[in-house]
Scaffold this motif. Structure first.
Motif, PDB file in Angstrom:
ATOM      1  N   THR A  10     -19.654   1.799  19.211  1.00 34.93           N
ATOM      2  CA  THR A  10     -19.089   2.243  20.473  1.00 34.93           C
ATOM      3  C   THR A  10     -17.745   1.567  20.693  1.00 34.93           C
ATOM      4  O   THR A  10     -17.390   0.616  19.993  1.00 34.93           O
ATOM      5  N   LYS A  11     -17.011   2.014  21.688  1.00 40.75           N
ATOM      6  CA  LYS A  11     -15.726   1.402  21.997  1.00 40.75           C
ATOM      7  C   LYS A  11     -15.886  -0.107  22.235  1.00 40.75           C
ATOM      8  O   LYS A  11     -15.141  -0.913  21.684  1.00 40.75           O
ATOM      9  N   GLU A  12     -16.891  -0.487  23.035  1.00 42.52           N
ATOM     10  CA  GLU A  12     -17.110  -1.901  23.345  1.00 42.52           C
ATOM     11  C   GLU A  12     -17.468  -2.700  22.091  1.00 42.52           C
ATOM     12  O   GLU A  12     -16.981  -3.802  21.891  1.00 42.52           O
ATOM     13  N   TYR A  15     -14.390  -3.126  19.920  1.00 42.08           N
ATOM     14  CA  TYR A  15     -13.505  -4.147  20.479  1.00 42.08           C
ATOM     15  C   TYR A  15     -14.067  -5.547  20.247  1.00 42.08           C
ATOM     16  O   TYR A  15     -13.324  -6.469  19.913  1.00 42.08           O
ATOM     17  N   ALA A  16     -15.358  -5.725  20.441  1.00 41.11           N
ATOM     18  CA  ALA A  16     -15.971  -7.042  20.236  1.00 41.11           C
ATOM     19  C   ALA A  16     -15.785  -7.488  18.787  1.00 41.11           C
ATOM     20  O   ALA A  16     -15.456  -8.656  18.526  1.00 41.11           O
ATOM     21  N   LYS A 144      -9.785   0.987  31.756  1.00 45.55           N
ATOM     22  CA  LYS A 144      -9.984  -0.428  32.087  1.00 45.55           C
ATOM     23  C   LYS A 144     -10.731  -1.186  30.986  1.00 45.55           C
ATOM     24  O   LYS A 144     -10.542  -2.394  30.827  1.00 45.55           O
ATOM     25  N   VAL A 145     -11.583  -0.505  30.232  1.00 45.16           N
ATOM     26  CA  VAL A 145     -12.272  -1.153  29.102  1.00 45.16           C
ATOM     27  C   VAL A 145     -11.249  -1.548  28.039  1.00 45.16           C
ATOM     28  O   VAL A 145     -11.265  -2.676  27.530  1.00 45.16           O
ATOM     29  N   ASP A 146     -10.345  -0.632  27.723  1.00 42.60           N
ATOM     30  CA  ASP A 146      -9.270  -0.952  26.779  1.00 42.60           C
ATOM     31  C   ASP A 146      -8.446  -2.127  27.301  1.00 42.60           C
ATOM     32  O   ASP A 146      -8.157  -3.070  26.564  1.00 42.60           O
ATOM     33  N   GLU A 151      -6.470  -7.322  26.616  1.00 44.49           N
ATOM     34  CA  GLU A 151      -5.977  -8.550  27.239  1.00 44.49           C
ATOM     35  C   GLU A 151      -6.651  -9.779  26.630  1.00 44.49           C
ATOM     36  O   GLU A 151      -6.008 -10.818  26.432  1.00 44.49           O
ATOM     37  N   LYS A 152      -7.947  -9.679  26.295  1.00 45.70           N
ATOM     38  CA  LYS A 152      -8.624 -10.785  25.606  1.00 45.70           C
ATOM     39  C   LYS A 152      -8.007 -11.025  24.228  1.00 45.70           C
ATOM     40  O   LYS A 152      -7.777 -12.177  23.831  1.00 45.70           O
TER      41      LYS A 152
END
Length: 166
Positions: A10-12, A15-16, A144-146, A151-152
């Motif tokens: 998934t997108k999350e 990203y993780a 906002k998820v992106d 930003e992290k």
């Protein structure tokens, strides 16, 4: 050597995984260009529906952003502060999510295929160093998820950056 895994979740989850890969890849490496090159490559692999990802670095003498490491088609080399999405995000030192770049006043079209964009300023010790810029051929690609994950990732990069680019 860090093993770069294919992004298939998934997108999350992507990203993780990208965040962990970025942290591992840049930890202890002092070379700015090497780090930004690898980060742009990792993000290019992690993100779907993008056509450009890279960095513009501040050139203080000219008060312009200058093209840095990236993945994608050739891009604009110089962007004045305050001009276009990148220059605006840099001068205001805030993240910009633009759903439709064609509606953005003063948009600089480096790639006509780009329709949406996210730009994150890179600031260290209250000094602007540059921006992370990501374009997509889709409208409304970024949310906002992106923003949260990018930003992290940007903050992890910033820790390894020198206090000045030039």
């Amino acid at each position: 050597m860090i093993e770069i895994q294919k992004m298939t979740g998934t997108k999350e989850k992507n990203y993780a995984l990208a965040f962990k890969q970025v942290q591992a890849m840049i930890a202890g490496e002092p070379n700015l260009i090497a780090n930004l090159s690898n980060v742009s490559s990792i993000l290019n692999q992690a993100l779907s529906d993008i056509n450009w990802v890279g960095f513009y670095l501040l050139e203080k003498e000219t008060n312009q952003l200058v093209l840095g490491p990236f993945q994608g088609l050739p891009a604009c080399i110089r962007i004045p502060l305050g001009k276009g999405v990148c220059g605006s995000a840099a001068s205001e030192e805030k993240t910009y999510i633009v759903e439709n770049v064609h509606d953005f006043p003063g948009h600089i079209a480096c790639d006509a295929a780009s329709n949406s964009e996210i730009v994150l300023p890179i600031v260290k010790n209250e000094q602007l160093l540059g921006v992370l810029d990501i374009d997509s051929p889709l409208f409304n690609r970024f949310d906002k998820v992106d923003q949260m994950w990018l930003e992290k990732i940007r903050d992890a990069i910033t820790l390894e950056l020198p206090n000045e680019i030039n």
